[in-house]
Design an enzyme around this catalytic site. Structure first.
Site, PDB file in Angstrom:
ATOM      1  N   SER A  52       2.953  10.910  -9.487  1.00  0.00           N
ATOM      2  CA  SER A  52       3.862  12.048  -9.426  1.00  0.00           C
ATOM      3  C   SER A  52       4.985  11.753  -8.446  1.00  0.00           C
ATOM      4  O   SER A  52       4.892  10.829  -7.631  1.00  0.00           O
ATOM      5  CB  SER A  52       3.081  13.299  -9.033  1.00  0.00           C
ATOM      6  OG  SER A  52       3.868  14.462  -9.172  1.00  0.00           O
ATOM      7  N   ILE A 102       0.997  10.189  -5.322  1.00  0.00           N
ATOM      8  CA  ILE A 102       2.205  11.013  -5.415  1.00  0.00           C
ATOM      9  C   ILE A 102       3.247  10.542  -4.409  1.00  0.00           C
ATOM     10  O   ILE A 102       2.900  10.006  -3.349  1.00  0.00           O
ATOM     11  CB  ILE A 102       1.857  12.515  -5.209  1.00  0.00           C
ATOM     12  CG1 ILE A 102       3.074  13.409  -5.411  1.00  0.00           C
ATOM     13  CG2 ILE A 102       1.164  12.746  -3.875  1.00  0.00           C
ATOM     14  CD1 ILE A 102       2.755  14.916  -5.431  1.00  0.00           C
ATOM     15  N   CYS A 103       4.501  10.744  -4.749  1.00  0.00           N
ATOM     16  CA  CYS A 103       5.657  10.495  -3.889  1.00  0.00           C
ATOM     17  C   CYS A 103       5.852   8.992  -3.684  1.00  0.00           C
ATOM     18  O   CYS A 103       6.062   8.263  -4.640  1.00  0.00           O
ATOM     19  CB  CYS A 103       5.498  11.259  -2.569  1.00  0.00           C
ATOM     20  SG  CYS A 103       6.989  11.335  -1.553  1.00  0.00           S
ATOM     21  N   ALA A 104       5.767   8.507  -2.461  1.00  0.00           N
ATOM     22  CA  ALA A 104       5.894   7.076  -2.185  1.00  0.00           C
ATOM     23  C   ALA A 104       4.582   6.336  -2.423  1.00  0.00           C
ATOM     24  O   ALA A 104       4.573   5.119  -2.596  1.00  0.00           O
ATOM     25  CB  ALA A 104       6.356   6.865  -0.744  1.00  0.00           C
TER      26      ALA A 104
END
Length: 182
Positions: free
Chosen positions: A149, A102-104
């Site tokens: 995500s 998720i994210c980075a």
């Protein structure tokens, strides 16, 4: 019964990691918070300290059905620099085990070649690091044995998708309703 591991690095986004752990455990799925350092205490990106369940040296690959990477900075960098994390994620993907980020953190999967030809998403601005992926802007993207995500605001959807992956859509929907999400 399925068992997961979520790799916790100093500088991780606390909500992205702990939300997933909470949701997965509510669904009755075992998950270990694994520190990628030689100590159990992890300090998140916002200075929140928490205890992992295990250190990476205690992890036996074969006892897990999937591995999860929370984002955050510099947590994502720390994950990507960990030989243990990189080796485990490559082996997991090749073995058909879940690889979630998720994210980075999807950038770690990108640097490992895991996203080649797959649909994936990430925090805006990290798309170029998703090497070989077809970048999408949906909150959560599942393709093959990979779930990605976008960020802290999508952590619940990400966790619910992981729950659905290991149980079914009805279980995830029941959990979603129980936590009064949406």
């Amino acid at each position: 019964m399925s068992k997961l591991a979520i790799f916790m690095a100093d500088g991780c986004e606390e909500i992205e990691g702990l939300t997933v752990v909470d949701l997965v455990r509510r669904a009755g799925i075992a998950i270990d918070m694994v520190s990628i350092r030689e100590e159990l205490t992890v300090t998140g990106a916002h200075g929140i300290k928490f205890m992992a369940d295990k250190c990476f040296q205690e992890v036996a690959f074969d006892e897990y059905d999937g591995f999860i990477l929370p984002g955050g900075m510099p947590g994502t960098i720390n994950l990507g620099e960990s030989e243990f994390v990189c080796t485990t994620m490559k082996k997991a993907y090749a073995s058909g085990k879940l690889c979630a980020a998720i994210c980075a953190a999807p950038s770690v999967l990108g640097q490992l070649g895991i996203l080649e030809g797959l649909n994936a998403t990430c925090y805006p601005g990290f798309e170029e690091k998703l090497t070989g992926a077809k970048c999408r802007t949906k909150a959560v993207v599942k393709d093959d044995n990979v779930i990605t995500s976008r960020g802290m605001g999508t952590a619940i959807e990400f966790g619910l998708e992981i729950v659905a992956y290991f149980t079914d859509e009805a279980t995830a929907k029941k959990l979603e309703k129980g936590i009064i999400y949406k």
